[in-house]
Design an enzyme around this catalytic site. Structure first.
Site, mmCIF file in Angstrom:
data_model
loop_
_atom_site.group_PDB
_atom_site.id
_atom_site.type_symbol
_atom_site.label_atom_id
_atom_site.label_comp_id
_atom_site.label_asym_id
_atom_site.label_seq_id
_atom_site.Cartn_x
_atom_site.Cartn_y
_atom_site.Cartn_z
ATOM 1 N N LYS A 19 -7.515 1.687 -2.792
ATOM 2 C CA LYS A 19 -7.060 1.217 -1.471
ATOM 3 C C LYS A 19 -7.089 2.361 -0.457
ATOM 4 C CE LYS A 19 -5.324 -1.324 1.777
ATOM 5 N NZ LYS A 19 -4.189 -2.164 1.985
ATOM 6 N N LYS A 39 0.543 4.937 8.401
ATOM 7 C CA LYS A 39 1.229 5.126 7.103
ATOM 8 C C LYS A 39 0.196 5.338 5.986
ATOM 9 C CE LYS A 39 2.503 1.206 4.821
ATOM 10 N NZ LYS A 39 1.791 1.129 3.553
ATOM 11 N N THR A 43 0.858 -1.191 0.000
ATOM 12 C CA THR A 43 0.000 0.000 0.000
ATOM 13 C C THR A 43 0.886 1.230 0.000
ATOM 14 O OG1 THR A 43 -1.765 -1.133 1.169
ATOM 15 C CG2 THR A 43 -1.774 1.267 1.278
HETATM 16 P P1 NA7 Z 1 5.549 -6.482 7.258
HETATM 17 O O1 NA7 Z 1 5.148 -7.707 7.969
HETATM 18 O O2 NA7 Z 1 6.150 -5.366 8.029
HETATM 19 O O3 NA7 Z 1 6.576 -6.912 6.077
HETATM 20 C C1 NA7 Z 1 7.216 -5.969 5.280
HETATM 21 C C2 NA7 Z 1 8.053 -6.690 4.254
HETATM 22 O O4 NA7 Z 1 8.656 -5.709 3.397
HETATM 23 C C3 NA7 Z 1 9.199 -7.498 4.847
HETATM 24 O O5 NA7 Z 1 9.427 -8.625 4.047
HETATM 25 C C4 NA7 Z 1 10.370 -6.516 4.741
HETATM 26 O O6 NA7 Z 1 11.613 -7.147 4.708
HETATM 27 C C5 NA7 Z 1 10.059 -5.886 3.405
HETATM 28 N N1 NA7 Z 1 10.702 -4.575 3.241
HETATM 29 C C6 NA7 Z 1 10.460 -3.431 3.923
HETATM 30 N N2 NA7 Z 1 11.233 -2.432 3.472
HETATM 31 C C7 NA7 Z 1 11.991 -2.958 2.486
HETATM 32 C C8 NA7 Z 1 12.979 -2.428 1.631
HETATM 33 N N3 NA7 Z 1 13.364 -1.141 1.703
HETATM 34 N N4 NA7 Z 1 13.563 -3.249 0.740
HETATM 35 C C9 NA7 Z 1 13.188 -4.536 0.664
HETATM 36 N N5 NA7 Z 1 12.252 -5.105 1.433
HETATM 37 C C10 NA7 Z 1 11.661 -4.321 2.344
HETATM 38 O O7 NA7 Z 1 4.336 -5.821 6.480
HETATM 39 P P2 NA7 Z 1 3.012 -6.528 5.937
HETATM 40 O O8 NA7 Z 1 3.386 -7.812 5.277
HETATM 41 O O9 NA7 Z 1 1.958 -6.526 6.993
HETATM 42 O O10 NA7 Z 1 2.539 -5.467 4.827
HETATM 43 C C11 NA7 Z 1 3.220 -5.362 3.590
HETATM 44 C C12 NA7 Z 1 2.539 -4.321 2.708
HETATM 45 O O11 NA7 Z 1 1.171 -4.697 2.439
HETATM 46 C C13 NA7 Z 1 2.441 -2.934 3.311
HETATM 47 O O12 NA7 Z 1 2.551 -1.953 2.306
HETATM 48 C C14 NA7 Z 1 1.055 -2.911 3.952
HETATM 49 O O13 NA7 Z 1 0.586 -1.600 4.145
HETATM 50 C C15 NA7 Z 1 0.250 -3.739 2.998
HETATM 51 P P3 NA7 Z 1 12.387 -7.605 6.055
HETATM 52 O O14 NA7 Z 1 11.914 -8.998 6.343
HETATM 53 O O15 NA7 Z 1 11.976 -6.618 7.128
HETATM 54 O O16 NA7 Z 1 13.813 -7.535 5.709
#
Ligand code: NA7
Length: 313
Positions: free
Chosen positions: A180, A248, A105
């Site tokens: 959304k 957010k 999102t």
């Molecule tokens: P989570 O459980 O906080 O997971 C976020 C995921 O995004 C997680 O795999 C993170 O990797 C990954 N992430 C976050 N920032 C980055 C960057 N900069 N580069 C690569 N990967 C990243 O969130 P949700 O699964 O609840 O939600 C995900 C989205 O769907 C969000 O936009 C919601 O609003 C809707 P990590 O494991 O921390 O290394």
């Protein structure tokens, strides 16, 4: 290209998944069930290794390596800058004509920017944020709101159908995110009403379980009331939809409304209250924890008038 609603699993689409958080893990598992998942990538490597081992798929060492393996890449990361960073990292390995589907999102502007960066390298982009929470991601019942070209949406069909139950194309790039954002405003209004109503009901001394049972069947009911009002009875607000994530999203809504010179009262009030909740250490609890602030209004009033008539009939 296939419109796969209710049909057999489509095995010829090779999908890579980036972002194995609370949502992404369930979505990736459903793509695997449908026979489409080829490889996964996650910033924190251990998460990718763990899911890859569970599902028997490859764990890519970088977004570019993932892009080299797959024609379709699904992202589910966090905020605007994260999506653009992962898109940029994919570009180095992008196959000709690859399709990137972003389920995070973020703002409509970010979706348009991502579409632009991919188009410059011969790729396609679909913004496809989801609603339905961790349960919907796990069960493959998400509502998916898509924005992009007709052809990108048609190509994405089997992938989207494997992850969701209601899949809707709202228009060009950014329109999925606009839909959304609309949903997130709706959630803010509903959770405000649920929290306030429950604090009021408690002040009246009503039996809350029976009240939830009865009003849950009434005209003022909602998914949030039926599923989250019981948190008040349990006095526990486990996520769920975390306050921090909804904050957010509401900031995105605020910025999108501000482009029209408008300040939305429900959005502003909820953001102010979320700031308070986060300061109190509730940022990682479910948004129904808003009840605590509404309940505190009654506690504060009672404290102020203490010494008067505490047991007003
Ligand atoms: P989570 O459980 O906080 O997971 C976020 C995921 O995004 C997680 O795999 C993170 O990797 C990954 N992430 C976050 N920032 C980055 C960057 N900069 N580069 C690569 N990967 C990243 O969130 P949700 O699964 O609840 O939600 C995900 C989205 O769907 C969000 O936009 C919601 O609003 C809707 P990590 O494991 O921390 O290394």
């Amino acid at each position: 290209m296939s419109s796969a609603r209710g049909s057999e699993p489509v095995t010829h689409v090779q999908v890579g998944f980036a972002g194995l958080g609370a949502m992404g893990r369930g979505m990736a598992r459903n793509l695997h069930k449908a026979g489409m998942l080829r490889a996964v990538w996650n910033r924190t490597r251990a998460r990718a290794d763990e899911l890859a081992a569970e599902l028997g798929v490859a764990a890519a060492t970088s977004p570019a390596a993932l892009a080299r393996e797959c024609d379709v890449i699904v992202l589910c990361v966090a905020a605007d800058a994260d999506v653009l960073a992962v898109v940029d990292a994919l570009l180095a390995g992008l196959r000709a004509g690859a399709l990137v589907i972003d389920c995070s999102t973020v703002s409509a502007d970010t979706a348009r920017e991502a579409a632009h960066r991919l188009a410059a390298k011969g790729g396609e982009f679909l913004d496809a944020p989801v609603s339905g929470g961790v349960e919907g991601a796990r069960d493959g019942t998400l509502a998916i709101m898509a924005g992009g070209t007709e052809s990108a949406f048609a190509r994405a069909q089997p992938v989207l159908q494997a992850m969701g139950r209601t899949v809707t194309h709202f228009g060009p790039s950014g329109y999925g995110q606009a839909a959304k954002a609309t949903n997130q405003i709706l959630c803010a209004g509903v959770i405000q009403a649920v929290a306030e109503a429950m604090a009021f009901a408690k002040s009246q001394g009503l039996p809350l379980p029976q009240l939830i049972e009865t009003l849950g069947k009434g005209a003022g009911s909602s998914w949030y009331f039926v599923n989250r009002a019981p948190n008040v009875v349990r006095d526990a607000f486990p996520a769920g939809f975390r306050v921090r994530l909804h904050e957010k999203d509401l900031k995105i809504c605020r910025d999108m409304a501000a482009q029209f010179g408008v300040e939305l009262p429900v959005v502003e009030a909820t953001l102010a209250q979320y700031r308070e909740l986060i300061a109190q250490g509730h940022g990682d609890e479910d948004i129904s924890v808003l009840f605590r602030l509404k309940d505190a209004l009654f506690a504060a009033a009672a404290a102020q008038s203490s010494g008067n008539s505490p047991g007003t009939a």
